[in-house]
Design a protein around this motif. Structure first.
Motif, PDB file in Angstrom:
ATOM      1  N   SER A  75       0.826  -1.211   0.000  1.00  9.41           N
ATOM      2  CA  SER A  75       0.000   0.000   0.000  1.00  9.41           C
ATOM      3  C   SER A  75       0.857   1.256   0.000  1.00  9.41           C
ATOM      4  O   SER A  75       0.381   2.337  -0.354  1.00  9.41           O
ATOM      5  CB  SER A  75      -0.956   0.007   1.194  1.00  9.41           C
ATOM      6  N   ILE A  76       2.137   1.119   0.366  1.00  8.86           N
ATOM      7  CA  ILE A  76       3.001   2.299   0.369  1.00  8.86           C
ATOM      8  C   ILE A  76       3.228   2.841  -1.040  1.00  8.86           C
ATOM      9  O   ILE A  76       3.624   3.998  -1.207  1.00  8.86           O
ATOM     10  CB  ILE A  76       4.352   2.025   1.059  1.00  8.86           C
ATOM     11  N   PHE A  77       2.961   2.023  -2.065  1.00  8.37           N
ATOM     12  CA  PHE A  77       3.087   2.509  -3.437  1.00  8.37           C
ATOM     13  C   PHE A  77       2.022   3.561  -3.759  1.00  8.37           C
ATOM     14  O   PHE A  77       2.140   4.267  -4.765  1.00  8.37           O
ATOM     15  CB  PHE A  77       2.972   1.355  -4.438  1.00  8.37           C
ATOM     16  N   LEU A  78       1.006   3.657  -2.931  1.00  8.26           N
ATOM     17  CA  LEU A  78      -0.069   4.627  -3.157  1.00  8.26           C
ATOM     18  C   LEU A  78       0.099   5.894  -2.324  1.00  8.26           C
ATOM     19  O   LEU A  78      -0.727   6.797  -2.407  1.00  8.26           O
ATOM     20  CB  LEU A  78      -1.424   3.983  -2.843  1.00  8.26           C
ATOM     21  N   GLU A  79       1.167   5.954  -1.539  1.00 12.62           N
ATOM     22  CA  GLU A  79       1.396   7.158  -0.734  1.00 12.62           C
ATOM     23  C   GLU A  79       1.781   8.329  -1.636  1.00 12.62           C
ATOM     24  O   GLU A  79       2.268   8.140  -2.755  1.00 12.62           O
ATOM     25  CB  GLU A  79       2.483   6.895   0.297  1.00 12.62           C
ATOM     26  N   PRO A  80       1.571   9.570  -1.180  1.00 17.17           N
ATOM     27  CA  PRO A  80       1.896  10.733  -2.012  1.00 17.17           C
ATOM     28  C   PRO A  80       3.368  10.746  -2.434  1.00 17.17           C
ATOM     29  O   PRO A  80       4.243  10.253  -1.725  1.00 17.17           O
ATOM     30  CB  PRO A  80       1.578  11.918  -1.092  1.00 17.17           C
ATOM     31  N   HIS A  81       3.604  11.288  -3.602  1.00 13.71           N
ATOM     32  CA  HIS A  81       4.967  11.478  -4.101  1.00 13.71           C
ATOM     33  C   HIS A  81       5.202  12.966  -4.311  1.00 13.71           C
ATOM     34  O   HIS A  81       4.266  13.764  -4.254  1.00 13.71           O
ATOM     35  CB  HIS A  81       5.173  10.706  -5.411  1.00 13.71           C
ATOM     36  N   ASP A  82       6.447  13.310  -4.571  1.00 10.45           N
ATOM     37  CA  ASP A  82       6.782  14.732  -4.713  1.00 10.45           C
ATOM     38  C   ASP A  82       7.226  15.094  -6.122  1.00 10.45           C
ATOM     39  O   ASP A  82       7.816  16.150  -6.345  1.00 10.45           O
ATOM     40  CB  ASP A  82       7.898  15.100  -3.721  1.00 10.45           C
ATOM     41  N   ARG A  83       6.929  14.235  -7.098  1.00 10.94           N
ATOM     42  CA  ARG A  83       7.489  14.424  -8.426  1.00 10.94           C
ATOM     43  C   ARG A  83       6.852  15.559  -9.207  1.00 10.94           C
ATOM     44  O   ARG A  83       7.413  16.021 -10.218  1.00 10.94           O
ATOM     45  CB  ARG A  83       7.377  13.125  -9.229  1.00 10.94           C
ATOM     46  N   ASP A  84       5.691  16.029  -8.753  1.00 10.65           N
ATOM     47  CA  ASP A  84       5.070  17.140  -9.470  1.00 10.65           C
ATOM     48  C   ASP A  84       5.758  18.469  -9.185  1.00 10.65           C
ATOM     49  O   ASP A  84       5.312  19.510  -9.663  1.00 10.65           O
ATOM     50  CB  ASP A  84       3.571  17.230  -9.166  1.00 10.65           C
ATOM     51  N   ARG A  85       6.857  18.430  -8.465  1.00 10.77           N
ATOM     52  CA  ARG A  85       7.651  19.651  -8.274  1.00 10.77           C
ATOM     53  C   ARG A  85       8.441  20.014  -9.534  1.00 10.77           C
ATOM     54  O   ARG A  85       8.966  21.126  -9.651  1.00 10.77           O
ATOM     55  CB  ARG A  85       8.607  19.499  -7.088  1.00 10.77           C
ATOM     56  N   PHE A  86       8.513  19.069 -10.471  1.00 10.69           N
ATOM     57  CA  PHE A  86       9.252  19.286 -11.716  1.00 10.69           C
ATOM     58  C   PHE A  86       8.315  19.709 -12.843  1.00 10.69           C
ATOM     59  O   PHE A  86       7.109  19.457 -12.801  1.00 10.69           O
ATOM     60  CB  PHE A  86       9.972  17.994 -12.145  1.00 10.69           C
ATOM     61  N   ASP A  87       8.882  20.356 -13.862  1.00 10.57           N
ATOM     62  CA  ASP A  87       8.121  20.617 -15.083  1.00 10.57           C
ATOM     63  C   ASP A  87       7.595  19.283 -15.613  1.00 10.57           C
ATOM     64  O   ASP A  87       8.324  18.287 -15.669  1.00 10.57           O
ATOM     65  CB  ASP A  87       9.024  21.261 -16.147  1.00 10.57           C
ATOM     66  N   THR A  88       6.333  19.285 -16.020  1.00 17.08           N
ATOM     67  CA  THR A  88       5.698  18.023 -16.373  1.00 17.08           C
ATOM     68  C   THR A  88       4.845  18.142 -17.625  1.00 17.08           C
ATOM     69  O   THR A  88       4.064  19.081 -17.765  1.00 17.08           O
ATOM     70  CB  THR A  88       4.807  17.522 -15.210  1.00 17.08           C
ATOM     71  N   ASP A  89       5.032  17.188 -18.518  1.00 15.63           N
ATOM     72  CA  ASP A  89       4.159  16.995 -19.678  1.00 15.63           C
ATOM     73  C   ASP A  89       4.084  15.486 -19.882  1.00 15.63           C
ATOM     74  O   ASP A  89       4.588  14.951 -20.869  1.00 15.63           O
ATOM     75  CB  ASP A  89       4.730  17.704 -20.904  1.00 15.63           C
ATOM     76  N   THR A  90       3.456  14.806 -18.940  1.00 13.61           N
ATOM     77  CA  THR A  90       3.538  13.353 -18.812  1.00 13.61           C
ATOM     78  C   THR A  90       3.355  12.615 -20.130  1.00 13.61           C
ATOM     79  O   THR A  90       4.126  11.715 -20.468  1.00 13.61           O
ATOM     80  CB  THR A  90       2.505  12.842 -17.794  1.00 13.61           C
ATOM     81  N   TRP A  91       2.320  12.975 -20.899  1.00 13.54           N
ATOM     82  CA  TRP A  91       1.991  12.225 -22.110  1.00 13.54           C
ATOM     83  C   TRP A  91       2.526  12.881 -23.378  1.00 13.54           C
ATOM     84  O   TRP A  91       2.272  12.405 -24.488  1.00 13.54           O
ATOM     85  CB  TRP A  91       0.480  12.030 -22.202  1.00 13.54           C
ATOM     86  N   GLY A  92       3.283  13.969 -23.238  1.00 12.05           N
ATOM     87  CA  GLY A  92       3.840  14.643 -24.398  1.00 12.05           C
ATOM     88  C   GLY A  92       2.804  15.468 -25.127  1.00 12.05           C
ATOM     89  O   GLY A  92       1.614  15.444 -24.790  1.00 12.05           O
ATOM     90  N   PRO A  93       3.204  16.212 -26.160  1.00 14.28           N
ATOM     91  CA  PRO A  93       2.284  17.078 -26.899  1.00 14.28           C
ATOM     92  C   PRO A  93       1.090  16.321 -27.456  1.00 14.28           C
ATOM     93  O   PRO A  93       1.240  15.353 -28.207  1.00 14.28           O
ATOM     94  CB  PRO A  93       3.164  17.623 -28.035  1.00 14.28           C
ATOM     95  N   GLY A  94      -0.095  16.720 -27.066  1.00  8.78           N
ATOM     96  CA  GLY A  94      -1.315  16.103 -27.563  1.00  8.78           C
ATOM     97  C   GLY A  94      -1.633  14.742 -26.974  1.00  8.78           C
ATOM     98  O   GLY A  94      -2.632  14.121 -27.347  1.00  8.78           O
ATOM     99  N   GLY A  95      -0.803  14.272 -26.054  1.00  5.91           N
ATOM    100  CA  GLY A  95      -1.003  12.949 -25.489  1.00  5.91           C
ATOM    101  C   GLY A  95      -1.991  12.943 -24.339  1.00  5.91           C
ATOM    102  O   GLY A  95      -2.211  13.961 -23.680  1.00  5.91           O
ATOM    103  N   THR A  96      -2.594  11.805 -24.102  1.00  2.00           N
ATOM    104  CA  THR A  96      -3.550  11.639 -23.017  1.00  2.00           C
ATOM    105  C   THR A  96      -3.289  10.302 -22.328  1.00  2.00           C
ATOM    106  O   THR A  96      -2.611   9.423 -22.866  1.00  2.00           O
ATOM    107  CB  THR A  96      -4.998  11.643 -23.541  1.00  2.00           C
ATOM    108  N   ALA A  97      -3.859  10.156 -21.140  1.00  2.00           N
ATOM    109  CA  ALA A  97      -3.723   8.903 -20.399  1.00  2.00           C
ATOM    110  C   ALA A  97      -4.473   7.779 -21.113  1.00  2.00           C
ATOM    111  O   ALA A  97      -5.474   8.023 -21.788  1.00  2.00           O
ATOM    112  CB  ALA A  97      -4.266   9.068 -18.983  1.00  2.00           C
ATOM    113  N   PRO A  98      -4.011   6.542 -20.979  1.00  2.00           N
ATOM    114  CA  PRO A  98      -4.720   5.422 -21.609  1.00  2.00           C
ATOM    115  C   PRO A  98      -6.039   5.141 -20.900  1.00  2.00           C
ATOM    116  O   PRO A  98      -6.251   5.532 -19.751  1.00  2.00           O
ATOM    117  CB  PRO A  98      -3.749   4.250 -21.422  1.00  2.00           C
ATOM    118  N   LEU A  99      -6.912   4.447 -21.601  1.00  2.00           N
ATOM    119  CA  LEU A  99      -8.160   3.999 -21.006  1.00  2.00           C
ATOM    120  C   LEU A  99      -7.865   2.930 -19.953  1.00  2.00           C
ATOM    121  O   LEU A  99      -6.778   2.337 -19.941  1.00  2.00           O
ATOM    122  CB  LEU A  99      -9.080   3.436 -22.083  1.00  2.00           C
ATOM    123  N   PRO A 100      -8.813   2.653 -19.060  1.00  2.00           N
ATOM    124  CA  PRO A 100      -8.610   1.568 -18.101  1.00  2.00           C
ATOM    125  C   PRO A 100      -8.370   0.249 -18.818  1.00  2.00           C
ATOM    126  O   PRO A 100      -8.758   0.076 -19.976  1.00  2.00           O
ATOM    127  CB  PRO A 100      -9.932   1.542 -17.311  1.00  2.00           C
TER     128      PRO A 100
END
Length: 351
Positions: A307-332
């Motif tokens: 369950s510790i894998f679900l604890e908060p992380h601090d990575r959003d302190r960096f510039d972020t474009d997770t999926w790149g230009p025009g990208g979106t998260a995958p469907l479930p």
């Protein structure tokens, strides 16, 4: 994915007294391409990706397929977490047979093409459904081809995991990570002498320290967006504390004590397409049950608390474009590809 001296092969013996661990890297070199350069053309519905959720090399192909949205174009056969000396088996399926290939063992797909196949029966493997024969088990190439050859079947909003302008650096980093980290844990765990163990252990931790430093400067390995490099590193990191730290004697410290690597791992685990491909029970059953050289009692540890894998992380302190230009998260994930809820902390009943 491994071969004769490999910990995911079917030989049952992984440690060789007095020897360093030597992974056989000779795989079936065939490729599935879109440009006519091989006898295996890209074709939706023709190929089936054979995996086990236990194997880190197969895990990366499951992630890539999810992120790119190739589920409808490439079906997936999921073997159980353990195997005997012959090969991976489809014991999770009704009747113990893969419902599409109609086989009980992955070995049958290899023998359908190579009756005298001399090497390990490994995952991941791409299988040609019409003939039932294996096409390739070259794990190093499969995900690159998913990113570059299967583009006509990528989902809308699929990320560019292998951007052309960064390919040289990604290739260099991937090669280094493969030999020092992905395979470094195996060199440590399957060392056949104190000397080879200490050499592998030192190299592994020097490499993890280098990654800890690299991840102090950007959210992902190559910058603000996820790439093939992250897809390849994550399966090793997510297995580190549950398996490699103890089972492979890679025990300088738990990954959870390294701020950048641990928060990076949690970040990716909580990202669609990564954590939802991970089956911790399958992972632990494979390593602790199959690798009797290291664990002759075959006792599977109850911990750690994932369950510790679900604890908060601090990575959003960096510039972020997770999926790149025009990208979106995958469907479930598709309903028949969801990880058993009891095997993941992503579900409230998971351990």
């Amino acid at each position: 994915m491994e071969m004769e001296k490999d910990p995911h092969d079917q030989t049952g013996s992984y440690v060789h007294a007095g020897e360093a661990f030597d992974r056989d890297m000779n795989y079936i070199p065939d490729r599935i391409t879109s440009d006519g350069s091989s006898p295996w053309p890209v074709e939706a519905g023709r190929y089936r990706l054979a995996v086990s959720r236990a194997c880190p090399w197969a895990n990366r192909t499951i992630i890539s397929r999810r992120l790119l949205g190739l589920e409808d174009a490439i079906s997936m056969a999921i073997a159980g977490p353990t195997h005997d000396k012959r090969s991976w088996t489809f014991d999770l399926d009704p009747g113990g047979k893969d419902p599409v290939l109609g086989i009980e063992r992955l070995q049958q797909a290899y023998f359908a093409r190579y009756p005298d196949y001399p090497r390990g029966i490994t995952v991941p493997a791409m299988v040609d459904v019409p003939t039932g024969g294996v096409v390739t088990n070259d794990f190093n190439r499969i995900t690159l081809d998913f990113a570059t050859q299967w583009t006509d079947f990528h989902r809308e909003g699929a990320p560019d995991l292998y951007p052309e302008g960064q390919r040289g650096e990604i290739d260099e980093l991937n090669h280094w990570v493969l030999h020092h980290v992905n395979n470094g844990v195996y060199k440590t765990g399957f060392a056949g002498s104190q000397e080879t163990y200490e050499k592998a252990y030192t190299d592994l931790w020097e490499s993890l320290d280098a990654l800890e430093d690299r991840l102090s400067r950007s959210r992902y390995l190559m910058g603000p967006a996820i790439t093939e490099a992250d897809v390849r590193l994550f399966p090793t990191l997510v297995r580190f504390d549950p398996v490699y730290h103890s089972h492979f004697k890679a025990n300088r410290q738990p990954l959870a004590s390294m701020p950048n690597l641990w928060n990076y791992t949690k970040d990716l685990f909580q990202t669609p397409g990564f954590g939802d491909t991970v089956d911790f029970q399958h992972i632990k059953e494979h390593y602790y049950v199959v690798q009797t050289d290291l664990n002759p009692t075959q006792i599977v540890p109850l911990g750690p608390d994932t369950s510790i894998f679900l604890e908060p992380h601090d990575r959003d302190r960096f510039d972020t474009d997770t999926w790149g230009p025009g990208g979106t998260a995958p469907l479930p994930p598709k309903a028949d590809e969801v990880v058993d809820p009891a095997h993941t902390p992503l579900h409230p009943t998971g351990r």
